[in-house]
Design a protein around this motif. Structure first.
Motif, PDB file in Angstrom:
ATOM      1  N   GLY A 113      47.976 -55.834  54.809  1.00  0.00           N
ATOM      2  CA  GLY A 113      47.192 -55.219  55.878  1.00  0.00           C
ATOM      3  C   GLY A 113      46.062 -54.412  55.267  1.00  0.00           C
ATOM      4  N   PRO A 114      45.836 -53.189  55.759  1.00  0.00           N
ATOM      5  CA  PRO A 114      44.745 -52.372  55.239  1.00  0.00           C
ATOM      6  C   PRO A 114      45.094 -51.639  53.936  1.00  0.00           C
ATOM      7  CG  PRO A 114      45.822 -51.206  57.012  1.00  0.00           C
ATOM      8  CD  PRO A 114      46.476 -52.565  56.924  1.00  0.00           C
ATOM      9  N   ARG A 143      49.428 -50.379  43.997  1.00  0.00           N
ATOM     10  CA  ARG A 143      49.646 -50.748  42.595  1.00  0.00           C
ATOM     11  C   ARG A 143      51.026 -50.236  42.216  1.00  0.00           C
ATOM     12  NH1 ARG A 143      47.106 -48.188  38.932  1.00  0.00           N
ATOM     13  NH2 ARG A 143      46.047 -46.734  40.296  1.00  0.00           N
ATOM     14  N   PHE A 144      51.804 -51.111  41.591  1.00  0.00           N
ATOM     15  CA  PHE A 144      53.171 -50.782  41.196  1.00  0.00           C
ATOM     16  C   PHE A 144      53.353 -50.966  39.700  1.00  0.00           C
ATOM     17  CE2 PHE A 144      53.518 -52.389  45.562  1.00  0.00           C
ATOM     18  CZ  PHE A 144      54.264 -51.385  46.174  1.00  0.00           C
ATOM     19  N   ALA A 145      54.087 -50.049  39.099  1.00  0.00           N
ATOM     20  CA  ALA A 145      54.601 -50.250  37.752  1.00  0.00           C
ATOM     21  C   ALA A 145      55.923 -50.996  37.921  1.00  0.00           C
ATOM     22  CB  ALA A 145      54.827 -48.914  37.058  1.00  0.00           C
ATOM     23  N   LEU A 173      44.126 -42.949  48.056  1.00  0.00           N
ATOM     24  CA  LEU A 173      45.020 -41.993  48.699  1.00  0.00           C
ATOM     25  C   LEU A 173      45.880 -41.340  47.626  1.00  0.00           C
ATOM     26  CD1 LEU A 173      46.093 -44.189  51.754  1.00  0.00           C
ATOM     27  CD2 LEU A 173      44.327 -42.416  51.682  1.00  0.00           C
ATOM     28  N   PRO A 174      46.298 -40.098  47.827  1.00  0.00           N
ATOM     29  CA  PRO A 174      47.110 -39.425  46.801  1.00  0.00           C
ATOM     30  C   PRO A 174      48.407 -40.196  46.496  1.00  0.00           C
ATOM     31  CG  PRO A 174      46.345 -37.856  48.445  1.00  0.00           C
ATOM     32  CD  PRO A 174      46.015 -39.230  48.962  1.00  0.00           C
ATOM     33  N   ALA A 175      48.604 -40.527  45.242  1.00  0.00           N
ATOM     34  CA  ALA A 175      49.808 -41.264  44.839  1.00  0.00           C
ATOM     35  C   ALA A 175      51.074 -40.496  45.206  1.00  0.00           C
ATOM     36  CB  ALA A 175      49.776 -41.553  43.342  1.00  0.00           C
ATOM     37  N   VAL A 209      52.263 -46.495  41.863  1.00  0.00           N
ATOM     38  CA  VAL A 209      51.429 -45.670  40.982  1.00  0.00           C
ATOM     39  C   VAL A 209      50.019 -45.469  41.542  1.00  0.00           C
ATOM     40  CG1 VAL A 209      52.727 -46.166  38.881  1.00  0.00           C
ATOM     41  CG2 VAL A 209      50.830 -47.662  39.537  1.00  0.00           C
ATOM     42  N   GLY A 210      49.671 -46.198  42.607  1.00  0.00           N
ATOM     43  CA  GLY A 210      48.351 -46.023  43.202  1.00  0.00           C
ATOM     44  C   GLY A 210      48.275 -46.702  44.553  1.00  0.00           C
ATOM     45  N   VAL A 211      47.466 -46.139  45.449  1.00  0.00           N
ATOM     46  CA  VAL A 211      47.300 -46.698  46.793  1.00  0.00           C
ATOM     47  C   VAL A 211      45.852 -46.508  47.234  1.00  0.00           C
ATOM     48  CG1 VAL A 211      48.068 -46.608  49.209  1.00  0.00           C
ATOM     49  CG2 VAL A 211      49.681 -46.062  47.378  1.00  0.00           C
ATOM     50  N   ARG A 212      45.321 -47.546  47.874  1.00  0.00           N
ATOM     51  CA  ARG A 212      43.978 -47.465  48.459  1.00  0.00           C
ATOM     52  C   ARG A 212      44.047 -47.987  49.891  1.00  0.00           C
ATOM     53  NH1 ARG A 212      39.452 -46.742  45.311  1.00  0.00           N
ATOM     54  NH2 ARG A 212      39.880 -46.543  43.102  1.00  0.00           N
ATOM     55  N   LEU A 213      43.252 -47.384  50.727  1.00  0.00           N
ATOM     56  CA  LEU A 213      43.109 -47.828  52.101  1.00  0.00           C
ATOM     57  C   LEU A 213      41.865 -48.704  52.176  1.00  0.00           C
ATOM     58  CD1 LEU A 213      44.112 -47.570  55.044  1.00  0.00           C
ATOM     59  CD2 LEU A 213      42.655 -45.548  55.257  1.00  0.00           C
ATOM     60  N   PHE A 214      42.000 -49.907  52.744  1.00  0.00           N
ATOM     61  CA  PHE A 214      40.913 -50.878  52.830  1.00  0.00           C
ATOM     62  C   PHE A 214      40.338 -51.226  51.455  1.00  0.00           C
ATOM     63  CE2 PHE A 214      40.715 -48.555  56.935  1.00  0.00           C
ATOM     64  CZ  PHE A 214      41.170 -49.587  57.730  1.00  0.00           C
ATOM     65  N   GLY A 215      41.097 -51.005  50.397  1.00  0.00           N
ATOM     66  CA  GLY A 215      40.658 -51.319  49.049  1.00  0.00           C
ATOM     67  C   GLY A 215      39.614 -50.373  48.494  1.00  0.00           C
ATOM     68  N   LEU A 216      39.199 -49.385  49.275  1.00  0.00           N
ATOM     69  CA  LEU A 216      38.110 -48.498  48.876  1.00  0.00           C
ATOM     70  C   LEU A 216      38.517 -47.039  48.755  1.00  0.00           C
ATOM     71  CD1 LEU A 216      35.411 -49.960  51.286  1.00  0.00           C
ATOM     72  CD2 LEU A 216      35.597 -50.377  48.837  1.00  0.00           C
TER      73      LEU A 216
END
Length: 176
Positions: free
Chosen positions: A103-104, A108-110, A133-135, A123-130
């Motif tokens: 979805g939006p 990223r996963f270790a 967001l705080p891990a 380990v990381g998250v982005r909304l709409f790929g841009l």
């Protein structure tokens, strides 16, 4: 023959995984697995809204579940069907970590192997790929894959600070 996505990301530990887990992550081209799953959504209204926006399935007990895998050199597409509710995600190598777009959301996963299971840790998250967001908001989003009684078994849990559990789904799969 080139390595599959999980073979590449896990390296040598991949080849020490139980057979059912190795087989699922060794699919080349197209594959299909079927089994059963139980899904529990969080009760908090904000958690329910977040789960809906993320395209996560509704609460269901012991529903028929299928996952179709489409793999190529750029990654994998997983098309899940939980009793008629479809959920699609795209997985790829993100600099040695597993990237999953659903979805939006872009995660990223270790990946780690411990006691014969693959553990996914956010380990990381982005909304709409841009928008990063705080891990720390997603520290409790994780997955475990293992073999149990000869079958591939999965457990996915997602909860967030202040709103609690978004979803928990678990079940088993076999080649279809």
């Amino acid at each position: 023959m080139s390595s599959t996505l999980f073979q590449k990301l896990l390296g040598a530990p991949f080849f020490r995984l139980p057979t059912a887990v190795r087989m699922l992550h060794s699919i080349r081209g197209h594959g299909k697995y079927a089994g059963r799953a139980t899904i529990t959504r969080g009760r908090n209204p904000i958690a329910r809204l977040c789960a809906t926006i993320a395209g996560l399935p509704r609460t269901a007990v012991d529903v028929p579940t299928t996952v179709e895998f489409h793999t190529d050199a750029s990654g994998e597409i997983w098309q899940r069907d939980f009793g008629g509710f479809r959920m699609r995600s795209r997985l790829r190598d993100c600099g040695g970590q597993l990237g999953e777009r659903m979805g939006p959301m872009q995660f990223r996963f270790a990946l780690n192997v411990h006691d014969g299971a693959i553990w996914w840790q956010t380990v990381g998250v982005r909304l709409f790929g841009l928008v990063p967001l705080p891990a720390s908001w997603f520290a409790d989003v994780r997955c475990r894959e293992r073999e149990h009684e000869g079958r591939y078994e999965f457990l996915v849990e997602a909860s967030m600070p202040l709103i609690g559990s978004l979803i928990r789904y678990e079940g088993w799969l076999e080649p279809a």
